[in-house]
Each structure stands twice: as C-alpha cells, then as structure tokens.
Scaffold this motif. Structure first.
Motif, PDB file in Angstrom:
ATOM      1  N   ARG A 161       0.831  -1.204   0.000  1.00 59.62           N
ATOM      2  CA  ARG A 161       0.000   0.000   0.000  1.00 59.62           C
ATOM      3  C   ARG A 161       0.868   1.258   0.000  1.00 59.62           C
ATOM      4  NH1 ARG A 161      -5.108   0.822   2.133  1.00 59.62           N
ATOM      5  NH2 ARG A 161      -5.513  -1.295   1.418  1.00 59.62           N
ATOM      6  N   ARG A 163       4.379   2.730  -1.001  1.00 57.14           N
ATOM      7  CA  ARG A 163       5.513   2.379  -1.865  1.00 57.14           C
ATOM      8  C   ARG A 163       6.675   3.345  -1.738  1.00 57.14           C
ATOM      9  NH1 ARG A 163       2.040   0.807  -7.357  1.00 57.14           N
ATOM     10  NH2 ARG A 163       0.243  -0.036  -6.216  1.00 57.14           N
ATOM     11  N   GLU A 232      -3.110  -7.119   3.572  1.00 59.21           N
ATOM     12  CA  GLU A 232      -3.547  -6.273   2.461  1.00 59.21           C
ATOM     13  C   GLU A 232      -2.585  -5.106   2.239  1.00 59.21           C
ATOM     14  OE1 GLU A 232      -7.369  -3.444   1.243  1.00 59.21           O
ATOM     15  OE2 GLU A 232      -7.552  -4.906   2.872  1.00 59.21           O
ATOM     16  N   ALA A 233      -2.153  -4.468   3.324  1.00 61.57           N
ATOM     17  CA  ALA A 233      -1.240  -3.321   3.210  1.00 61.57           C
ATOM     18  C   ALA A 233       0.141  -3.746   2.720  1.00 61.57           C
ATOM     19  CB  ALA A 233      -1.136  -2.623   4.557  1.00 61.57           C
ATOM     20  N   GLY A 235       0.861  -6.391   0.697  1.00 63.45           N
ATOM     21  CA  GLY A 235       0.909  -7.045  -0.596  1.00 63.45           C
ATOM     22  C   GLY A 235       0.861  -8.552  -0.526  1.00 63.45           C
TER      23      GLY A 235
END
Length: 240
Positions: A161, A163, A232-233, A235
């Motif tokens: 989330r 980068r 989820e955050a 990856g």
C-alpha cells in the motif's frame, strides 16, 4: 592410571543439566513474581547452592540473561515454524494467519519470555558482543519474513500500500539484505516491518491487559482483522 573415557562426557552431561536447572529456576522465579528480573542470590537459594557456585556456570547475570533470551527466541521461532508447517502447503494467506496466531498464543503462554525479548529492555543489561542474541532473534523473525520471500517466488506478492521509502529505511533494507539475504526490495522490506509492527502491537497490547475489557471472541475477531489488514497493506495474499 589412564582416565576413564566416559568420565568427561558424564561431567559434561551433569554440567549441562545444572545449566538447564539454573535457567528453569530463573524462569520459574520470573513467573512467580511477574517480572523479568534475575538475581543469583534468589536462584541459589531455590537450588540450595551458594551464589558464588553459580559463577562456575555463568560468568555474570548478563550471561544468564543472554542464555534466557536465546532460549526464548528459539521457543518463539519453533512455535511459529510448527504452526506454519501445519498450514496447507503453498497457502501464504493461511501460513500468515497461522504464524500470527502462534506468535500471539506464545505471548499468552510465555508472558515472561515474551517480555524478556520483546518488552522493555532490562536495566543495565548488555547484549553479548558476539551477537548471539541478535542471531537468535533473526532466526525467529525469519519465520515471518520468509513468508514474503515465498510469496515473491510464487508470484503472489503484490505491491504494498505504501511504496515510498525513506532513504534511511532503504539503508536498513540494504543492511538486512547483506546480513540475511532478505530477497525483497526496499518497499516490501518496509511493508514487512509494518506487518510485524501490526502483529506485535496487537499482541503486546493484549499481553499487557489493554484489551481485557473485550470478551475473547471479540479479541479473536479483532486480531484476525488486524492480520487481514496487515496482509492487504503489505501485498500478501489476504486471508478470507
């Protein structure tokens, strides 16, 4: 008269047994008192030894604490590894949940060991210069970080989330890559640290009683949500 070849191994076994008894006595005292403080006088009293006799096995308190820290990291690593092995092969999401649940469960079952390695630093304790406690920590934490590598190799590691990576964090990623061959880029290294912080933050809050006002079912649901959010955050494949 030639020495008995069996006497040395017997002495070594006796020494190893005494060292283990000292460590177990120290842990028992920690559990009894709800603390991570270690005192040779207390250990000697319980074991019916004199305090100076303990110095034949540990040079000082720090050496004993270092041994306890290494044992604790080994225990945590083994608990997480066992849980991961019981997840369906290749199922990264299931392995992440299993690893997280094992981390949390171990903290509940071994509160003093958890506090010793992942709580407030012990006053006046100096880690051994040989880096043995850091190596033990690295082996334990590799049970979590290797999930990212496995997901990468499977082609299932998506973009994190967040980068953007600060140069200081990039430097940390390069150092860890050189030391432990962490085969993920800086953005996923950062995501890996975020995921561990999320897992540990919940576990630490719960271990210290800050979620005691919630019933166990609610805490379990909240923890699973934390694992899903972290995956989820980061990856990782998101658990169902």
């Amino acid at each position: 008269m030639s020495p008995n070849p069996r006497s040395a191994p017997r002495r070594e076994r006796a020494r190893a047994a005494t060292i283990d008894e000292i460590k177990q006595t120290a842990l028992a005292l920690m559990r009894e008192r709800g603390t991570v403080e270690v005192r040779f006088t207390d250990i000697a009293r319980v074991m019916d030894m004199t305090p100076p006799a303990l110095y034949r096995y540990f040079a000082d308190r720090d050496e004993l604490v270092s041994a306890l820290i290494k044992d604790a990291y080994e225990g945590l690593g083994e608990a997480v590894a066992k849980a991961r092995a019981e997840a369906p092969p290749g199922d990264i999401a299931a392995a992440w949940v299993a690893a997280g649940q094992a981390y949390r469960r171990w903290a509940h079952e071994e509160p003093q060991q958890f506090a010793l390695i992942l709580g407030m630093p012990l006053p006046d304790y100096a880690a051994p210069p040989d880096g043995s406690t850091s190596e033990a920590a690295g082996r334990a934490m590799a049970q979590l970080s290797s999930l990212f590598v496995e997901a990468l190799h499977q082609g299932r590691l998506g973009p994190p989330r967040i980068r953007e990576v600060h140069p200081a964090v990039e430097l940390c990623a390069r150092i860890k890559h050189e030391q432990h061959e962490v085969a993920v880029g800086p953005a996923h290294f950062q995501a890996m640290m975020h995921a561990w912080a999320a897992l540990h933050g919940f576990t630490s809050l719960e271990a210290n009683g800050h979620f005691a006002w919630m019933d166990p079912e609610a805490r379990d649901a909240l923890f699973l949500g934390q694992l899903r959010l972290a995956a989820e955050a980061a990856g990782l494949p998101v658990p169902a």
